[in-house]
Design a protein around this motif. Structure first.
Motif, PDB file in Angstrom:
ATOM      1  N   ALA A  40     -16.869  66.460  48.778  1.00  0.00           N
ATOM      2  CA  ALA A  40     -15.528  66.007  48.441  1.00  0.00           C
ATOM      3  C   ALA A  40     -15.610  64.590  47.875  1.00  0.00           C
ATOM      4  O   ALA A  40     -16.576  63.866  48.140  1.00  0.00           O
ATOM      5  CB  ALA A  40     -14.646  66.030  49.681  1.00  0.00           C
ATOM      6  N   PRO A  41     -14.595  64.170  47.110  1.00  0.00           N
ATOM      7  CA  PRO A  41     -14.615  62.815  46.528  1.00  0.00           C
ATOM      8  C   PRO A  41     -14.792  61.749  47.595  1.00  0.00           C
ATOM      9  O   PRO A  41     -14.089  61.759  48.612  1.00  0.00           O
ATOM     10  CB  PRO A  41     -13.246  62.720  45.853  1.00  0.00           C
ATOM     11  N   GLY A  42     -15.744  60.855  47.391  1.00  0.00           N
ATOM     12  CA  GLY A  42     -15.964  59.766  48.319  1.00  0.00           C
ATOM     13  C   GLY A  42     -16.703  60.130  49.584  1.00  0.00           C
ATOM     14  O   GLY A  42     -16.851  59.290  50.475  1.00  0.00           O
ATOM     15  N   LYS A  43     -17.173  61.376  49.656  1.00  0.00           N
ATOM     16  CA  LYS A  43     -17.864  61.822  50.869  1.00  0.00           C
ATOM     17  C   LYS A  43     -19.267  62.306  50.535  1.00  0.00           C
ATOM     18  O   LYS A  43     -19.573  62.611  49.384  1.00  0.00           O
ATOM     19  CB  LYS A  43     -17.080  62.933  51.561  1.00  0.00           C
ATOM     20  N   GLN A  44     -20.094  62.386  51.560  1.00  0.00           N
ATOM     21  CA  GLN A  44     -21.446  62.894  51.370  1.00  0.00           C
ATOM     22  C   GLN A  44     -21.434  64.412  51.269  1.00  0.00           C
ATOM     23  O   GLN A  44     -20.535  65.083  51.777  1.00  0.00           O
ATOM     24  CB  GLN A  44     -22.335  62.461  52.547  1.00  0.00           C
ATOM     25  N   ARG A  45     -22.454  64.930  50.605  1.00  0.00           N
ATOM     26  CA  ARG A  45     -22.603  66.381  50.522  1.00  0.00           C
ATOM     27  C   ARG A  45     -22.926  66.910  51.915  1.00  0.00           C
ATOM     28  O   ARG A  45     -23.756  66.347  52.638  1.00  0.00           O
ATOM     29  CB  ARG A  45     -23.728  66.741  49.550  1.00  0.00           C
ATOM     30  N   ASP A  89     -10.581  71.698  52.466  1.00  0.00           N
ATOM     31  CA  ASP A  89     -11.714  72.439  51.910  1.00  0.00           C
ATOM     32  C   ASP A  89     -11.951  72.079  50.442  1.00  0.00           C
ATOM     33  O   ASP A  89     -12.938  72.524  49.852  1.00  0.00           O
ATOM     34  CB  ASP A  89     -11.483  73.947  52.025  1.00  0.00           C
ATOM     35  N   THR A  90     -11.054  71.309  49.867  1.00  0.00           N
ATOM     36  CA  THR A  90     -11.189  70.906  48.467  1.00  0.00           C
ATOM     37  C   THR A  90     -12.466  70.105  48.270  1.00  0.00           C
ATOM     38  O   THR A  90     -12.704  69.108  48.962  1.00  0.00           O
ATOM     39  CB  THR A  90      -9.983  70.076  48.029  1.00  0.00           C
ATOM     40  N   ALA A  91     -13.299  70.566  47.335  1.00  0.00           N
ATOM     41  CA  ALA A  91     -14.584  69.918  47.080  1.00  0.00           C
ATOM     42  C   ALA A  91     -15.281  70.638  45.933  1.00  0.00           C
ATOM     43  O   ALA A  91     -14.831  71.705  45.497  1.00  0.00           O
ATOM     44  CB  ALA A  91     -15.473  69.982  48.323  1.00  0.00           C
ATOM     45  N   VAL A  92     -16.371  70.053  45.477  1.00  0.00           N
ATOM     46  CA  VAL A  92     -17.298  70.769  44.606  1.00  0.00           C
ATOM     47  C   VAL A  92     -18.287  71.497  45.508  1.00  0.00           C
ATOM     48  O   VAL A  92     -18.894  70.859  46.388  1.00  0.00           O
ATOM     49  CB  VAL A  92     -18.024  69.827  43.643  1.00  0.00           C
ATOM     50  N   TYR A  93     -18.417  72.779  45.306  1.00  0.00           N
ATOM     51  CA  TYR A  93     -19.310  73.597  46.122  1.00  0.00           C
ATOM     52  C   TYR A  93     -20.605  73.858  45.346  1.00  0.00           C
ATOM     53  O   TYR A  93     -20.565  74.285  44.186  1.00  0.00           O
ATOM     54  CB  TYR A  93     -18.626  74.910  46.499  1.00  0.00           C
ATOM     55  N   TYR A  94     -21.728  73.634  46.015  1.00  0.00           N
ATOM     56  CA  TYR A  94     -23.043  73.791  45.408  1.00  0.00           C
ATOM     57  C   TYR A  94     -23.841  74.866  46.142  1.00  0.00           C
ATOM     58  O   TYR A  94     -23.863  74.902  47.372  1.00  0.00           O
ATOM     59  CB  TYR A  94     -23.833  72.481  45.477  1.00  0.00           C
ATOM     60  N   CYS A  95     -24.511  75.672  45.364  1.00  0.00           N
ATOM     61  CA  CYS A  95     -25.424  76.667  45.902  1.00  0.00           C
ATOM     62  C   CYS A  95     -26.816  76.049  46.006  1.00  0.00           C
ATOM     63  O   CYS A  95     -27.216  75.255  45.150  1.00  0.00           O
ATOM     64  CB  CYS A  95     -25.436  77.872  44.962  1.00  0.00           C
ATOM     65  N   ASN A  96     -27.535  76.429  47.046  1.00  0.00           N
ATOM     66  CA  ASN A  96     -28.908  75.968  47.233  1.00  0.00           C
ATOM     67  C   ASN A  96     -29.777  77.146  47.647  1.00  0.00           C
ATOM     68  O   ASN A  96     -29.323  78.004  48.411  1.00  0.00           O
ATOM     69  CB  ASN A  96     -28.949  74.876  48.306  1.00  0.00           C
ATOM     70  N   ALA A  97     -30.998  77.187  47.149  1.00  0.00           N
ATOM     71  CA  ALA A  97     -31.904  78.269  47.527  1.00  0.00           C
ATOM     72  C   ALA A  97     -33.333  77.748  47.591  1.00  0.00           C
ATOM     73  O   ALA A  97     -33.755  76.970  46.719  1.00  0.00           O
ATOM     74  CB  ALA A  97     -31.809  79.408  46.524  1.00  0.00           C
ATOM     75  N   ASP A  98     -34.067  78.186  48.603  1.00  0.00           N
ATOM     76  CA  ASP A  98     -35.488  77.861  48.739  1.00  0.00           C
ATOM     77  C   ASP A  98     -36.283  78.990  48.080  1.00  0.00           C
ATOM     78  O   ASP A  98     -36.334  80.101  48.602  1.00  0.00           O
ATOM     79  CB  ASP A  98     -35.871  77.720  50.207  1.00  0.00           C
ATOM     80  N   ILE A  99     -36.882  78.671  46.942  1.00  0.00           N
ATOM     81  CA  ILE A  99     -37.483  79.697  46.093  1.00  0.00           C
ATOM     82  C   ILE A  99     -38.975  79.449  45.927  1.00  0.00           C
ATOM     83  O   ILE A  99     -39.415  78.307  45.731  1.00  0.00           O
ATOM     84  CB  ILE A  99     -36.784  79.712  44.710  1.00  0.00           C
ATOM     85  N   ARG A 100     -39.708  80.546  46.004  1.00  0.00           N
ATOM     86  CA  ARG A 100     -41.146  80.471  45.758  1.00  0.00           C
ATOM     87  C   ARG A 100     -41.461  81.194  44.452  1.00  0.00           C
ATOM     88  O   ARG A 100     -41.096  82.356  44.265  1.00  0.00           O
ATOM     89  CB  ARG A 100     -41.933  81.122  46.900  1.00  0.00           C
ATOM     90  N   GLN A 101     -42.086  80.450  43.562  1.00  0.00           N
ATOM     91  CA  GLN A 101     -42.622  81.067  42.352  1.00  0.00           C
ATOM     92  C   GLN A 101     -44.109  81.335  42.602  1.00  0.00           C
ATOM     93  O   GLN A 101     -44.740  80.670  43.409  1.00  0.00           O
ATOM     94  CB  GLN A 101     -42.445  80.126  41.156  1.00  0.00           C
ATOM     95  N   GLN A 102     -44.644  82.324  41.911  1.00  0.00           N
ATOM     96  CA  GLN A 102     -46.026  82.691  42.151  1.00  0.00           C
ATOM     97  C   GLN A 102     -46.947  81.501  41.921  1.00  0.00           C
ATOM     98  O   GLN A 102     -46.807  80.788  40.926  1.00  0.00           O
ATOM     99  CB  GLN A 102     -46.429  83.856  41.249  1.00  0.00           C
ATOM    100  N   TRP A 103     -47.871  81.293  42.855  1.00  0.00           N
ATOM    101  CA  TRP A 103     -48.871  80.211  42.812  1.00  0.00           C
ATOM    102  C   TRP A 103     -48.257  78.827  42.993  1.00  0.00           C
ATOM    103  O   TRP A 103     -48.929  77.831  42.789  1.00  0.00           O
ATOM    104  CB  TRP A 103     -49.690  80.216  41.517  1.00  0.00           C
ATOM    105  N   LYS A 104     -46.976  78.752  43.403  1.00  0.00           N
ATOM    106  CA  LYS A 104     -46.343  77.462  43.595  1.00  0.00           C
ATOM    107  C   LYS A 104     -45.780  77.346  44.999  1.00  0.00           C
ATOM    108  O   LYS A 104     -45.520  78.343  45.666  1.00  0.00           O
ATOM    109  CB  LYS A 104     -45.230  77.247  42.562  1.00  0.00           C
TER     110      LYS A 104
END
Length: 120
Positions: A40-45, A89-104
């Protein structure tokens, strides 16, 4: 590379509902935890909800009983069903995912964010 694309934000009246979606694409070997954060504006994620690959979900206290996080592993997609929305609940909502690429190593990726505004 990997991309997370969110959709479903918008303007809704208090008490209303919205459903956010976030699809991961690119060179993906596997996805571990997926989650939704908001800022939200002025707040931490802050973390809103998180779900493991096996479907175990956790929520921050203010959204328990109102929000539901789910995922479709076959589509590399995570959803956030938001009911009984409140102005706070007004805010910018962000998606996050922990992803593994091959060999990384496992890496956290972020979507671009989608605005949710709850107002009459």
């Amino acid at each position: 590379q990997v991309q997370l694309v969110e959709s479903g934000g918008g303007l809704v009246q208090p008490g209303g509902s919205l459903r956010l979606s976030c699809a991961a694409s690119g060179s993906i070997f596997s996805i571990n935890d997926m989650g939704w954060y908001r800022q939200a504006p002025g707040k931490q994620r802050e973390l809103v909800a998180q779900i493991t690959r096996g479907g175990s979900a956790t929520y921050t206290g203010s959204v328990k009983g109102r929000f539901t996080i789910t995922r479709d592993n076959s589509k590399n997609t995570v959803y956030l069903q938001m009911n009984s929305l409140k102005p706070e609940d007004t805010a910018v909502y962000y998606c996050n995912a922990d992803i593994r690429q091959q060999w990384k190593a496992l890496t956290g990726y972020w979507g671009q964010g989608t605005q949710v505004t709850v107002s009459s």
